[in-house]
Design a protein around this motif. Structure first.
Motif, PDB file in Angstrom:
ATOM      1  N   THR A 189       0.825  -1.207   0.000  1.00 42.73           N
ATOM      2  CA  THR A 189       0.000   0.000   0.000  1.00 42.73           C
ATOM      3  C   THR A 189       0.864   1.264   0.000  1.00 42.73           C
ATOM      4  N   GLN A 190       1.900   1.283   0.832  1.00 45.34           N
ATOM      5  CA  GLN A 190       2.786   2.460   0.877  1.00 45.34           C
ATOM      6  C   GLN A 190       3.518   2.649  -0.443  1.00 45.34           C
ATOM      7  N   THR A 191       3.998   1.557  -1.017  1.00 48.68           N
ATOM      8  CA  THR A 191       4.713   1.648  -2.289  1.00 48.68           C
ATOM      9  C   THR A 191       3.761   2.098  -3.393  1.00 48.68           C
ATOM     10  N   ALA A 192       2.525   1.613  -3.367  1.00 44.48           N
ATOM     11  CA  ALA A 192       1.533   2.016  -4.367  1.00 44.48           C
ATOM     12  C   ALA A 192       1.212   3.504  -4.246  1.00 44.48           C
ATOM     13  N   ARG A 193       1.243   4.036  -3.029  1.00 42.29           N
ATOM     14  CA  ARG A 193       1.011   5.483  -2.841  1.00 42.29           C
ATOM     15  C   ARG A 193       2.211   6.309  -3.296  1.00 42.29           C
ATOM     16  N   GLN A 194       3.411   5.859  -2.940  1.00 41.09           N
ATOM     17  CA  GLN A 194       4.625   6.618  -3.248  1.00 41.09           C
ATOM     18  C   GLN A 194       5.030   6.519  -4.714  1.00 41.09           C
ATOM     19  N   GLN A 226      -1.731  -0.890  -9.778  1.00 42.23           N
ATOM     20  CA  GLN A 226      -2.561  -1.958 -10.337  1.00 42.23           C
ATOM     21  C   GLN A 226      -2.539  -3.205  -9.459  1.00 42.23           C
ATOM     22  N   LEU A 227      -1.356  -3.604  -8.997  1.00 43.32           N
ATOM     23  CA  LEU A 227      -1.251  -4.773  -8.121  1.00 43.32           C
ATOM     24  C   LEU A 227      -2.069  -4.565  -6.858  1.00 43.32           C
ATOM     25  N   ASN A 228      -1.964  -3.399  -6.278  1.00 46.29           N
ATOM     26  CA  ASN A 228      -2.712  -3.103  -5.055  1.00 46.29           C
ATOM     27  C   ASN A 228      -4.220  -3.133  -5.325  1.00 46.29           C
TER      28      ASN A 228
END
Length: 127
Positions: free
Chosen positions: A31-36, A54-56
């Protein structure tokens, strides 16, 4: 509950010191990586590329569908997929977002007996 062998404490300490282990749930890391870095590539599967966003999103969608079907904490799902993008979507969707516990991943090994699998994977409500 499926039992597992803990890492030796000295290795666990070393991995934490080196920053390999963050002591965070994988869902939080995703989730953090998808936001950043939403557009950064998370998975390459042949000609297909999936961003972290997309993965998230795909794993969230699967988690919502599984939850709607009654899957929850402690439930086991058997998934047999090759090393393709959908494996990681299922991994994050079920193992990390629905079950909320460490995943038991069974990689194809010919020496694992059907009896062992039957004991580990049983329908909901059976012993």
């Amino acid at each position: 509950m499926i039992s597992y062998t803990h890492w030796p404490e000295d290795l666990a300490r070393k991995y934490r010191q080196k920053g390999y282990w963050l002591d965070q749930p994988l869902t939080r890391v995703l989730t953090q990586t998808a936001r950043q870095f939403p557009q950064s590539t998370a998975i390459i599967c042949g000609e297909r590329h999936f961003s972290y966003a997309q993965l998230n999103q795909l794993s969230d969608n699967l988690a919502a569908r599984l939850s709607a079907q009654g899957f929850g904490i402690g439930d086991t799902a058997l998934v047999q997929l090759p090393n393709i993008a959908e494996f990681y979507i299922v991994f994050f969707g079920h193992c990390c977002k629905v079950s909320d516990e460490a995943a038991f991943c069974l990689i194809q090994r010919p020496y694992i007996s059907k009896t062992l699998l039957t004991r580990r994977i049983s329908p909901r409500g059976s012993p």
